[in-house]
Design a protein around this motif. Structure first.
Motif, PDB file in Angstrom:
ATOM      1  N   ARG A  62      -9.942  11.492 -13.513  1.00 24.36           N
ATOM      2  CA  ARG A  62      -8.996  12.082 -14.454  1.00 24.36           C
ATOM      3  C   ARG A  62      -7.836  11.124 -14.738  1.00 24.36           C
ATOM      4  O   ARG A  62      -7.620  10.173 -13.996  1.00 24.36           O
ATOM      5  N   ALA A  63      -7.093  11.425 -15.814  1.00 29.01           N
ATOM      6  CA  ALA A  63      -5.959  10.569 -16.196  1.00 29.01           C
ATOM      7  C   ALA A  63      -4.938  10.519 -15.062  1.00 29.01           C
ATOM      8  O   ALA A  63      -4.653  11.551 -14.444  1.00 29.01           O
ATOM      9  N   GLY A  64      -4.447   9.315 -14.806  1.00 27.19           N
ATOM     10  CA  GLY A  64      -3.409   9.154 -13.797  1.00 27.19           C
ATOM     11  C   GLY A  64      -3.917   9.135 -12.368  1.00 27.19           C
ATOM     12  O   GLY A  64      -3.122   9.083 -11.434  1.00 27.19           O
ATOM     13  N   ALA A  65      -5.228   9.159 -12.190  1.00 29.29           N
ATOM     14  CA  ALA A  65      -5.780   9.180 -10.824  1.00 29.29           C
ATOM     15  C   ALA A  65      -5.566   7.841 -10.126  1.00 29.29           C
ATOM     16  O   ALA A  65      -5.557   7.767  -8.896  1.00 29.29           O
ATOM     17  N   LYS A  86      -7.159   4.784 -11.657  1.00 24.20           N
ATOM     18  CA  LYS A  86      -8.361   3.969 -11.927  1.00 24.20           C
ATOM     19  C   LYS A  86      -7.975   2.526 -12.242  1.00 24.20           C
ATOM     20  O   LYS A  86      -8.489   1.591 -11.633  1.00 24.20           O
ATOM     21  N   SER A  87      -7.050   2.375 -13.206  1.00 28.33           N
ATOM     22  CA  SER A  87      -6.675   1.015 -13.619  1.00 28.33           C
ATOM     23  C   SER A  87      -6.036   0.268 -12.455  1.00 28.33           C
ATOM     24  O   SER A  87      -6.323  -0.916 -12.230  1.00 28.33           O
ATOM     25  N   ARG A 114      -0.098   3.329 -17.998  1.00 24.57           N
ATOM     26  CA  ARG A 114      -0.236   3.697 -19.410  1.00 24.57           C
ATOM     27  C   ARG A 114      -1.673   4.107 -19.643  1.00 24.57           C
ATOM     28  O   ARG A 114      -2.590   3.471 -19.100  1.00 24.57           O
ATOM     29  N   ARG A 134      -6.586  11.378  -6.844  1.00 26.89           N
ATOM     30  CA  ARG A 134      -5.276  11.077  -6.282  1.00 26.89           C
ATOM     31  C   ARG A 134      -4.960  12.030  -5.146  1.00 26.89           C
ATOM     32  O   ARG A 134      -5.141  13.238  -5.293  1.00 26.89           O
ATOM     33  N   GLY A 161      -3.437   6.544  -3.148  1.00 23.09           N
ATOM     34  CA  GLY A 161      -2.178   7.099  -2.626  1.00 23.09           C
ATOM     35  C   GLY A 161      -2.263   7.464  -1.160  1.00 23.09           C
ATOM     36  O   GLY A 161      -1.521   8.318  -0.673  1.00 23.09           O
ATOM     37  N   LYS A 220       0.715   7.893   1.258  1.00 23.17           N
ATOM     38  CA  LYS A 220       1.621   9.057   1.232  1.00 23.17           C
ATOM     39  C   LYS A 220       1.363  10.017   2.400  1.00 23.17           C
ATOM     40  O   LYS A 220       2.165  10.905   2.651  1.00 23.17           O
ATOM     41  N   VAL A 238      -7.727   4.450  -0.368  1.00 21.72           N
ATOM     42  CA  VAL A 238      -6.939   3.215  -0.493  1.00 21.72           C
ATOM     43  C   VAL A 238      -5.520   3.559  -0.887  1.00 21.72           C
ATOM     44  O   VAL A 238      -5.238   4.633  -1.395  1.00 21.72           O
ATOM     45  N   ASN A 239      -4.685   2.562  -0.670  1.00 22.83           N
ATOM     46  CA  ASN A 239      -3.363   2.609  -1.263  1.00 22.83           C
ATOM     47  C   ASN A 239      -3.438   1.498  -2.270  1.00 22.83           C
ATOM     48  O   ASN A 239      -3.467   0.332  -1.921  1.00 22.83           O
ATOM     49  N   LYS A 242      -1.286   0.631  -4.421  1.00 22.57           N
ATOM     50  CA  LYS A 242      -0.006   0.149  -4.926  1.00 22.57           C
ATOM     51  C   LYS A 242       0.437  -1.138  -4.237  1.00 22.57           C
ATOM     52  O   LYS A 242      -0.297  -1.753  -3.495  1.00 22.57           O
TER      53      LYS A 242
END
Ligand code: GTP
Ligand code: MG
Length: 349
Positions: free
Chosen positions: A17-20, A22-23, A39, A95, A128, A131, A160-161, A163
């Motif tokens: 889903r959007a914001g999960a 992926k990118s 984005r 996420r 994430g 967290k 994974v994290n 970030k």
């Protein structure tokens, strides 16, 4: 420079889903910012590179919840073409803290649209991870929705994290996990053909045997009375032959029509693949042009900056020189005054 991997190597398609994330996951995997993070990804894009000595191709896709059924199918087909000869792994990205029944819906969609062959190659990837504490993670894994997802995804679960604080070890672990999925599937990718078969667009119609059993049964009854002229059986046999002949003709015709249909579908699928390949090429060319003009602009800006700095330096030096000159003059003036005063004093005495 991007080195698109074709043929051997690891090919991965990111879904979710959007914001999960992926990118972000794609960038983490490739070790550089290739996909736009934060984005919305509007169209499936492919990037690749060397990761720990392996050629890795990653196809990033738009959020599944941002597309309608048709759009989703189109993007999936694009992703398959971009990862040609087909992905060995699908990463279903979710996420931490935001896993819902909608994510289960995505996996069901994979199952329905791409089939079991895709699910078998799907690894559930949770972003994430940082967290949660270890204890919270254990609780997270126990959730029914997560267990349900794991049951559906043949590749299992990995976290994974993705970030900034990413540890290089995380990428190694993810690669290992994906390698396991590849091995479980004997290295075979999910191909375009698998997809066509799944959609019933390739391969002969199953169970098209033509009712031979009944005919065989009738033949065994042949023989009957053979006294002059045609026996009842022979007349019957003649009629049956005619029916059979017609049926055979009909079957041949049906087969021909089916073959033609299949050829048209294959043609259509080739055309689609070609179109997508061309689109991707022009996207890459446009991207290259943009990159080139960005590079030129950056060079121009740097030159401008260096000119400005030189000018500044020159002005500072000029200023310094002037100040020195003024100081020297001031010193001379003071010395002159001192000398005059001394002379006046001398005259007064
Ligand atoms: N803290 C944390 N943030 C993350 C992680 N992965 C992604 N993010 C953030 O989540 C936001 C969305 O990430 P994206 O990678 O753009 O999400 P996406 O799935 O590609 O979204 P769409 O392209 O809209 O489908 C970004 O601001 C990322 O920085 C993670 O592991 N930890
Ligand atoms: Mg994205």
């Amino acid at each position: 420079m991007v080195t698109p991997a074709r043929g051997p190597g690891l090919r991965v398609v990111l879904l979710g889903r959007a914001g999960a994330g992926k990118s972000t996951t794609g960038n983490t995997l490739l070790g550089r910012e290739r996909f736009q993070e934060g984005r919305a990804t509007l169209q499936s894009v492919m990037e690749g590179g060397e990761v720990e000595g392996r050629t890795v191709t990653v196809v990033d896709t738009p959020g599944t919840n941002t597309l309608d059924k048709e759009g989703l199918r189109e993007e999936m087909e694009r992703a398959l073409v971009l990862s040609s000869p087909g992905p060995q792994v699908f990463l279903l990205v979710v996420r931490v803290g935001g896993v819902t029944q909608e994510d289960v819906g995505v996996s069901r969609w994979i199952q329905e649209t791409l089939g079991e062959q895709a699910l078998r190659r799907t690894l559930l990837l949770v972003t994430g991870r940082e967290k949660l504490t270890r204890r919270q993670w254990e609780e997270f894994e126990k959730q029914e929705v997560i267990r349900g997802l794991v049951r559906l995804c043949g590749g299992g679960l990995h976290a994974v994290n993705s970030k900034a604080e990413i540890h290089p070890g995380h990428v190694t672990k993810l690669l290992e996990k994906m390698e396991q999925v590849v091995e479980q599937n004997a290295g075979q990718p999910y191909t375009w053909d698998t997809y066509l078969q799944r959609r019933g667009l390739r391969g002969g119609r199953k169970g098209q045997g033509g009712g031979g059993g009944a005919e065989g049964g009738w033949r065994t009854q042949g023989g009957g009375e053979r006294r002059g002229g045609k026996t009842g059986y022979e007349v019957e046999g003649q009629k049956q032959k005619e029916v059979e002949g017609k049926r055979n003709g009909h079957n041949v015709e049906e087969k021909r029509i089916e073959k033609e249909k299949q050829m048209r579908r294959e043609e259509e699928s080739r055309r689609l693949q070609e179109e997508m390949r061309r689109e991707e090429e022009s996207r890459k060319t446009a991207e290259k042009r943009r990159e080139e003009s960005r590079r030129k602009e950056e060079m121009r800006r740097r030159e401008e900056e260096s000119r400005r700095q030189q000018e500044e330096k020159r002005r500072e030096e000029e200023e310094k020189r002037k100040r020195k000159e003024e100081m020297r003059e001031e010193k001379n003036r003071k010395a002159e005054i001192k000398k005059k005063k001394a002379e006046e004093k001398q005259t007064a005495i």
